[in-house]
Design a protein around this motif. Structure first.
Motif, PDB file in Angstrom:
ATOM      1  N   ASP A 124       0.701  -1.090  -0.069  1.00 19.67           N
ATOM      2  CA  ASP A 124       0.121   0.001  -0.192  1.00 19.67           C
ATOM      3  C   ASP A 124       0.666   1.310   0.057  1.00 19.67           C
ATOM      4  OD1 ASP A 124       1.103  -0.408   2.332  1.00 19.67           O
ATOM      5  OD2 ASP A 124      -0.679   0.276   3.334  1.00 19.67           O
ATOM      6  N   LYS A 125       2.141   1.426  -0.171  1.00 22.26           N
ATOM      7  CA  LYS A 125       3.336   2.308  -0.185  1.00 22.26           C
ATOM      8  C   LYS A 125       2.501   3.477  -1.164  1.00 22.26           C
ATOM      9  CE  LYS A 125       7.720   3.815  -1.194  1.00 22.26           C
ATOM     10  NZ  LYS A 125       7.331   4.779  -2.221  1.00 22.26           N
ATOM     11  N   LEU A 126       2.397   3.242  -2.627  1.00 16.70           N
ATOM     12  CA  LEU A 126       1.923   4.184  -3.364  1.00 16.70           C
ATOM     13  C   LEU A 126       0.556   4.766  -2.931  1.00 16.70           C
ATOM     14  CD1 LEU A 126       3.315   2.868  -6.881  1.00 16.70           C
ATOM     15  CD2 LEU A 126       4.427   4.666  -5.164  1.00 16.70           C
ATOM     16  N   ALA A 127      -0.302   3.919  -2.734  1.00 11.89           N
ATOM     17  CA  ALA A 127      -1.526   4.410  -2.456  1.00 11.89           C
ATOM     18  C   ALA A 127      -1.767   5.255  -1.313  1.00 11.89           C
ATOM     19  CB  ALA A 127      -2.823   2.992  -2.290  1.00 11.89           C
ATOM     20  N   ARG A 128      -0.695   4.982  -0.379  1.00 10.28           N
ATOM     21  CA  ARG A 128      -1.155   5.678   0.752  1.00 10.28           C
ATOM     22  C   ARG A 128      -0.349   7.188   0.723  1.00 10.28           C
ATOM     23  NH1 ARG A 128      -0.633   2.320   6.297  1.00 10.28           N
ATOM     24  NH2 ARG A 128      -1.089   4.491   7.155  1.00 10.28           N
ATOM     25  N   GLN A 129       0.743   7.081   0.191  1.00 13.35           N
ATOM     26  CA  GLN A 129       1.710   8.363  -0.001  1.00 13.35           C
ATOM     27  C   GLN A 129       0.840   9.322  -1.240  1.00 13.35           C
ATOM     28  OE1 GLN A 129       5.612   6.593  -1.341  1.00 13.35           O
ATOM     29  NE2 GLN A 129       6.195   7.105   0.734  1.00 13.35           N
ATOM     30  N   VAL A 130       0.134   8.808  -2.176  1.00 17.03           N
ATOM     31  CA  VAL A 130      -0.472   9.679  -2.987  1.00 17.03           C
ATOM     32  C   VAL A 130      -1.731  10.419  -2.369  1.00 17.03           C
ATOM     33  CG1 VAL A 130      -2.210   9.452  -5.088  1.00 17.03           C
ATOM     34  CG2 VAL A 130       0.222   8.434  -5.216  1.00 17.03           C
ATOM     35  N   GLU A 131      -2.398   9.480  -1.393  1.00  6.17           N
ATOM     36  CA  GLU A 131      -3.428   9.923  -0.461  1.00  6.17           C
ATOM     37  C   GLU A 131      -2.911  11.256   0.257  1.00  6.17           C
ATOM     38  OE1 GLU A 131      -6.827   8.493   2.718  1.00  6.17           O
ATOM     39  OE2 GLU A 131      -5.134   7.163   1.840  1.00  6.17           O
ATOM     40  N   LEU A 132      -1.701  11.124   0.691  1.00  8.68           N
ATOM     41  CA  LEU A 132      -1.270  12.049   1.847  1.00  8.68           C
ATOM     42  C   LEU A 132      -0.815  13.290   0.627  1.00  8.68           C
ATOM     43  CD1 LEU A 132       1.093  10.117   4.008  1.00  8.68           C
ATOM     44  CD2 LEU A 132      -0.946  11.363   4.706  1.00  8.68           C
ATOM     45  N   ILE A 133      -0.319  13.236  -0.390  1.00 12.51           N
ATOM     46  CA  ILE A 133       0.171  14.404  -1.196  1.00 12.51           C
ATOM     47  C   ILE A 133      -0.812  15.007  -1.932  1.00 12.51           C
ATOM     48  CG2 ILE A 133       0.767  13.316  -3.408  1.00 12.51           C
ATOM     49  CD1 ILE A 133       3.404  14.930  -3.240  1.00 12.51           C
ATOM     50  N   GLU A 134      -2.036  14.470  -2.169  1.00 14.76           N
ATOM     51  CA  GLU A 134      -3.046  15.328  -3.077  1.00 14.76           C
ATOM     52  C   GLU A 134      -3.748  15.851  -2.226  1.00 14.76           C
ATOM     53  OE1 GLU A 134      -5.082  11.876  -5.343  1.00 14.76           O
ATOM     54  OE2 GLU A 134      -3.847  12.681  -7.119  1.00 14.76           O
ATOM     55  N   GLY A 135      -4.246  17.008  -2.661  1.00 15.04           N
ATOM     56  CA  GLY A 135      -5.037  17.867  -2.198  1.00 15.04           C
ATOM     57  C   GLY A 135      -4.528  18.948  -1.238  1.00 15.04           C
TER      58      GLY A 135
END
Length: 335
Positions: free
Chosen positions: A120-131
């Motif tokens: 889940d590395k990419l999914a959780r990091q994208v969630e953090l950076i988006e928005g």
């Protein structure tokens, strides 16, 4: 158009490759035949609700690195692009090349001898950076693996950040960008726009014996840092790295670091918050490794550098800040 286009070929399936990847994962590899499968498996195992691509920059290895990369490209034609050097370009040119070919909105890194351990590395990091446009880079906790008696050994209970205070992991990290336990390359995800801007900067043009610290200084000077409190990557402590190839290699490394600091001081001169701490640590390291290598010239140069760049008060202040940053890492942090 990428530079030196004649010196490489891309091996991919244009008909099956994802059209608009959100993330481009960049993997530099050279003579990583013993490790590459593990590195690739950690990337293709990512569980995301968006498309991503893996760009493998294979730099004319003399072992079976290329053949392994090509086997995986056939297995994962929607994800993998192999960029094959026709002759060895070197790590800097290879890195520039695959960066220029990235199509994702975000970029992440995993060199061919490291590997990811969290699907889940990419999914959780994208969630953090988006928005949040103020965030330019996301990193995570990590562990080391070391070669002991012919086997690579690591312990997930001994994460690097278990001894790092939260203030050094998130937010404005420009004052402490040089702290070696943070922003480990195999853990980060950043905006491709930030990477492109860095590539066009004066700092990126320097001939240094490292690249990760240069990028960290640039990105943290312009963006806030987000943090995923989870071990997502395993960093392989290679005996052949720039810092583990003997005392002379260490001396050369720290000389290069002093040159980078000279350039960085000029580049960030208008900010007022570029601290002298990195130079203090670097000159101290040059002094100690010069002694160890029996290199009198390095010892004298380190002493001269302290004399040139620090008053007595500045020397004490930088040393105190360095100790204040390091001492908390001697004990486990309570989250």
């Amino acid at each position: 158009m990428p530079e030196c286009e004649h010196s490489f070929v891309e091996i991919s399936d244009a008909q099956r490759l994802v059209v608009a990847p959100k993330v481009s994962v960049l993997m530099l590899t050279y003579n990583h035949g013993d490790y590459l499968s593990e590195a690739i498996e950690g990337v293709v195992a990512q569980n995301c609700n968006f498309d991503f691509e893996l760009i493998i920059g294979e730099d004319a290895s003399v072992d079976d690195t290329l053949s392994i990369a090509l086997v995986y490209q056939l297995r994962f034609p929607k994800i993998i692009r192999v960029i094959r050097s026709l002759s060895n370009a070197g790590i800097k040119e290879n890195g520039k090349r695959i960066c220029s070919l990235a199509r994702g909105e975000y970029v992440s890194f995993c060199e061919g001898d490291d590997f990811w351990c969290a699907p889940d590395k990419l999914a959780r990091q994208v969630e953090l950076i988006e928005g949040d446009e103020s965030i330019g880079i996301v990193h995570s906790d990590w562990i080391k693996t070391k070669l002991i008696d012919g086997r690579w050994i690591h312990d997930f209970g001994k994460s690097v950040h278990r001894r790092v205070p939260a203030r050094l992991l998130v937010g404005n990290l420009f004052p402490t960008w040089h702290f070696p336990k943070i922003l480990r390359t195999c853990t980060v995800l950043l905006r491709r726009e930030a990477l492109s801007q860095f590539g066009e900067s004066v700092l990126a043009k320097g001939e240094y014996r490292f690249g990760d610290s240069v990028l960290n200084a640039y990105v943290t000077s312009r963006f806030k840092v987000a943090y995923l409190p989870k071990v997502t990557a395993v960093y392989r402590v290679s005996p052949n790295s720039a810092l583990r190839s003997g005392s002379k290699a260490r001396v050369a490394f720290y000389r290069s670091a002093l040159q980078f600091d000279t350039d960085a001081r000029l580049y960030f001169s208008e900010r007022g918050d570029y601290l002298p701490d990195y130079r203090w640590e670097t000159a101290a390291s040059l002094l100690l490794w010069g002694i160890r290598a029996g290199d009198i010239r390095a010892v004298m140069d380190a002493i001269a550098d302290f004399w040139e760049h620090f008053t007595f008060i500045d020397f004490v202040r930088a040393g105190f800040r360095t100790l204040a940053m390091r001492i908390p890492t001697l004990r486990r942090q309570v989250r």
